[in-house]
Design a protein around this motif. Structure first.
Motif, PDB file in Angstrom:
ATOM      1  N   ALA A  12     126.048  41.070  52.979  1.00 24.64           N
ATOM      2  CA  ALA A  12     124.734  41.039  53.630  1.00 24.64           C
ATOM      3  C   ALA A  12     123.835  42.177  53.152  1.00 24.64           C
ATOM      4  N   GLY A  13     124.425  43.358  52.944  1.00 32.52           N
ATOM      5  CA  GLY A  13     123.628  44.508  52.505  1.00 32.52           C
ATOM      6  C   GLY A  13     123.043  44.297  51.122  1.00 32.52           C
ATOM      7  N   THR A  14     123.828  43.702  50.239  1.00 33.29           N
ATOM      8  CA  THR A  14     123.354  43.432  48.880  1.00 33.29           C
ATOM      9  C   THR A  14     122.243  42.388  48.894  1.00 33.29           C
ATOM     10  N   GLU A  15     122.433  41.334  49.681  1.00 31.76           N
ATOM     11  CA  GLU A  15     121.393  40.310  49.791  1.00 31.76           C
ATOM     12  C   GLU A  15     120.093  40.916  50.308  1.00 31.76           C
ATOM     13  N   LYS A  16     120.205  41.795  51.286  1.00 35.74           N
ATOM     14  CA  LYS A  16     119.020  42.422  51.861  1.00 35.74           C
ATOM     15  C   LYS A  16     118.298  43.276  50.825  1.00 35.74           C
ATOM     16  N   LEU A  17     119.058  44.023  50.031  1.00 41.99           N
ATOM     17  CA  LEU A  17     118.456  44.874  49.002  1.00 41.99           C
ATOM     18  C   LEU A  17     117.625  44.055  48.018  1.00 41.99           C
ATOM     19  N   TRP A  18     118.224  43.007  47.464  1.00 40.97           N
ATOM     20  CA  TRP A  18     117.519  42.233  46.455  1.00 40.97           C
ATOM     21  C   TRP A  18     116.368  41.441  47.050  1.00 40.97           C
ATOM     22  N   PRO A  25     119.654  41.188  39.768  1.00 38.13           N
ATOM     23  CA  PRO A  25     120.457  41.498  38.589  1.00 38.13           C
ATOM     24  C   PRO A  25     120.687  40.222  37.792  1.00 38.13           C
ATOM     25  N   VAL A  26     120.679  40.358  36.479  1.00 45.44           N
ATOM     26  CA  VAL A  26     120.856  39.224  35.581  1.00 45.44           C
ATOM     27  C   VAL A  26     122.019  39.520  34.653  1.00 45.44           C
ATOM     28  N   GLU A  27     122.878  38.533  34.454  1.00 45.53           N
ATOM     29  CA  GLU A  27     124.018  38.686  33.556  1.00 45.53           C
ATOM     30  C   GLU A  27     123.772  37.861  32.299  1.00 45.53           C
ATOM     31  N   LEU A 143     124.365  50.626  34.579  1.00 48.09           N
ATOM     32  CA  LEU A 143     123.051  50.111  34.967  1.00 48.09           C
ATOM     33  C   LEU A 143     122.511  50.880  36.163  1.00 48.09           C
ATOM     34  N   VAL A 144     123.336  51.074  37.165  1.00 46.03           N
ATOM     35  CA  VAL A 144     122.908  51.781  38.379  1.00 46.03           C
ATOM     36  C   VAL A 144     122.534  53.229  38.058  1.00 46.03           C
ATOM     37  N   ALA A 145     123.321  53.882  37.228  1.00 44.54           N
ATOM     38  CA  ALA A 145     123.034  55.273  36.865  1.00 44.54           C
ATOM     39  C   ALA A 145     121.697  55.379  36.149  1.00 44.54           C
ATOM     40  N   TYR A 146     121.427  54.423  35.289  1.00 41.03           N
ATOM     41  CA  TYR A 146     120.151  54.451  34.548  1.00 41.03           C
ATOM     42  C   TYR A 146     118.968  54.250  35.494  1.00 41.03           C
ATOM     43  N   VAL A 147     119.076  53.264  36.378  1.00 45.76           N
ATOM     44  CA  VAL A 147     117.983  52.977  37.307  1.00 45.76           C
ATOM     45  C   VAL A 147     117.696  54.185  38.193  1.00 45.76           C
ATOM     46  N   ARG A 167     118.230  52.981  46.843  1.00 42.56           N
ATOM     47  CA  ARG A 167     119.190  52.167  47.571  1.00 42.56           C
ATOM     48  C   ARG A 167     120.286  51.519  46.734  1.00 42.56           C
ATOM     49  N   VAL A 168     120.030  51.252  45.450  1.00 44.67           N
ATOM     50  CA  VAL A 168     120.967  50.452  44.661  1.00 44.67           C
ATOM     51  C   VAL A 168     122.280  51.192  44.429  1.00 44.67           C
ATOM     52  N   ALA A 169     123.376  50.449  44.513  1.00 47.51           N
ATOM     53  CA  ALA A 169     124.716  50.995  44.269  1.00 47.51           C
ATOM     54  C   ALA A 169     125.474  50.043  43.345  1.00 47.51           C
ATOM     55  N   GLU A 170     126.579  50.517  42.795  1.00 47.88           N
ATOM     56  CA  GLU A 170     127.345  49.715  41.848  1.00 47.88           C
ATOM     57  C   GLU A 170     127.771  48.376  42.447  1.00 47.88           C
ATOM     58  N   ASP A 171     128.140  48.375  43.713  1.00 44.10           N
ATOM     59  CA  ASP A 171     128.599  47.141  44.360  1.00 44.10           C
ATOM     60  C   ASP A 171     127.489  46.105  44.510  1.00 44.10           C
ATOM     61  N   ASP A 172     126.227  46.539  44.330  1.00 42.41           N
ATOM     62  CA  ASP A 172     125.103  45.607  44.466  1.00 42.41           C
ATOM     63  C   ASP A 172     124.853  44.789  43.200  1.00 42.41           C
ATOM     64  N   ILE A 173     125.479  45.167  42.100  1.00 41.03           N
ATOM     65  CA  ILE A 173     125.258  44.423  40.848  1.00 41.03           C
ATOM     66  C   ILE A 173     126.155  43.185  40.850  1.00 41.03           C
ATOM     67  N   VAL A 174     125.761  42.252  41.685  1.00 39.54           N
ATOM     68  CA  VAL A 174     126.444  40.962  41.817  1.00 39.54           C
ATOM     69  C   VAL A 174     125.388  39.889  41.567  1.00 39.54           C
ATOM     70  N   CYS A 175     125.574  39.109  40.529  1.00 42.08           N
ATOM     71  CA  CYS A 175     124.557  38.138  40.125  1.00 42.08           C
ATOM     72  C   CYS A 175     124.739  36.804  40.835  1.00 42.08           C
ATOM     73  N   ASP A 176     123.633  36.241  41.256  1.00 42.56           N
ATOM     74  CA  ASP A 176     123.637  34.868  41.734  1.00 42.56           C
ATOM     75  C   ASP A 176     124.020  33.965  40.559  1.00 42.56           C
ATOM     76  N   GLU A 177     124.673  32.871  40.859  1.00 45.64           N
ATOM     77  CA  GLU A 177     125.119  31.961  39.794  1.00 45.64           C
ATOM     78  C   GLU A 177     123.956  31.506  38.919  1.00 45.64           C
ATOM     79  N   ASN A 178     122.766  31.350  39.512  1.00 46.79           N
ATOM     80  CA  ASN A 178     121.596  30.918  38.748  1.00 46.79           C
ATOM     81  C   ASN A 178     121.063  31.993  37.815  1.00 46.79           C
ATOM     82  N   ASP A 179     121.528  33.233  37.978  1.00 46.19           N
ATOM     83  CA  ASP A 179     121.064  34.337  37.151  1.00 46.19           C
ATOM     84  C   ASP A 179     122.109  34.775  36.127  1.00 46.19           C
ATOM     85  N   ILE A 180     123.059  33.892  35.839  1.00 46.16           N
ATOM     86  CA  ILE A 180     124.069  34.138  34.801  1.00 46.16           C
ATOM     87  C   ILE A 180     123.771  33.193  33.642  1.00 46.16           C
ATOM     88  N   TYR A 181     123.479  33.766  32.483  1.00 47.87           N
ATOM     89  CA  TYR A 181     123.035  32.977  31.338  1.00 47.87           C
ATOM     90  C   TYR A 181     124.021  33.126  30.184  1.00 47.87           C
TER      91      TYR A 181
END
Length: 282
Positions: A12-18, A25-27, A143-147, A167-181
């Motif tokens: 829920a926290g990750t969804e709220k952030l994005w 995030p895009v893969e 990615l998180v360190a750079y941002v 707010r962003v943390a490593e655990d937040d870099i979870v891509c929605d299936e539609n954002d994986i290319y």
């Protein structure tokens, strides 16, 4: 890197952030390498280009100021001012001037400039790009360190970037299936023949290709996927197939009229150009 089917669920926290920052995030899978970047969509008039144009207009001289500058310049250079008052006699044998010689030589350019000013704002993609390069990180932590540490890139122009940095943390870099290319699979899939084509894979490839062409300002990528191009026509046919129904059945027949090898060659060119603009980070 996890395959699509093994992608972890967002909490829920990750969804709220994005959702609150309007960033995702895009893969990207490109050949032998793959990694993560960020993408947002914003209205074009909220980005720096529009603001820069307005600032440029403010700096321009007014007509009165321009006349004053010309007058001052003439005063400082009397030879020019004197020449301006000299009238040469007309040549009685000179040919009659052609009215076309006095026509506006750049009407199309003026029309294009006016159209640009009148253009309605549109939603455009903004990526983690810097100096014409797309920054892609092999690991979420990188990615998180750079941002967190940098704001000298194009994505920093969005209003929510400072909030994202905090707010962003490593655990937040979870891509929605539609954002994986999986662009690494596109050429092989097309070469496999019509029966093995995967519409969802190729539709997503066209989507991210258009976005990256725009964000990277690469005219070749934009043209290859522009409306009316062979790859765009193929994409539209795939979309009809996915929608199904009677139109979908006819679309499948249309697909068989496409040259699989030519489609693969065209896509290979697009992916190569995208690769040329990627800057891989650890």
């Amino acid at each position: 890197m996890a395959a699509e089917s093994d992608a972890p669920e967002r909490d829920a926290g990750t969804e709220k952030l994005w959702n609150e920052t309007g960033v995702d995030p895009v893969e990207l899978h490109l050949g032998k390498d793959s990694g993560y970047t960020l993408r947002a969509y914003r209205m074009s008039d909220t980005l720096p280009g529009a603001k820069a144009d307005e600032a440029g207009d403010d700096d321009a001289d007014t007509p009165d100021e321009a006349e004053d500058e010309v007058a001052d310049d003439a005063d400082e250079r009397p030879d020019i001012a004197d020449d301006a008052e000299t009238v040469l006699p007309e040549d009685p044998d000179a040919a009659e001037p052609d009215p076309a010689d006095f026509a506006d030589e750049e009407p199309e350019a003026a029309d294009e400039e006016e159209d640009a000013l009148d253009a309605e704002p549109e939603e455009v993609p903004v990526f983690l790009t810097r100096k014409g390069k797309l920054l892609v990180f092999r690991e979420p932590a990188a990615l998180v360190a750079y941002v967190r540490e940098h704001d000298d890139h194009d994505l920093a122009a969005i209003d929510e970037y400072a909030d994202l940095q905090e707010r962003v943390a490593e655990d937040d870099i979870v891509c929605d299936e539609n954002d994986i290319y999986e662009l690494d699979l596109v050429v092989a899939n097309l070469r496999g023949g019509h029966e093995g084509w995967e519409p969802e894979l190729l539709i997503k490839a066209a989507e991210v290709g258009r976005d990256l062409g725009y964000a990277l300002k690469n005219d070749s990528i934009v043209a290859a996927l522009a409306s009316g191009s062979p790859l765009d026509d193929l994409d539209e046919t795939f979309r009809v197939v996915v929608d199904g129904g009677l139109k979908g059945k006819f679309a499948k027949r249309r697909l068989k009229r496409n040259d699989a090898q030519q489609a693969a060659i065209a896509w290979r060119g697009v992916i190569a150009k995208i690769n040329d603009h990627v800057e891989w980070r650890g």
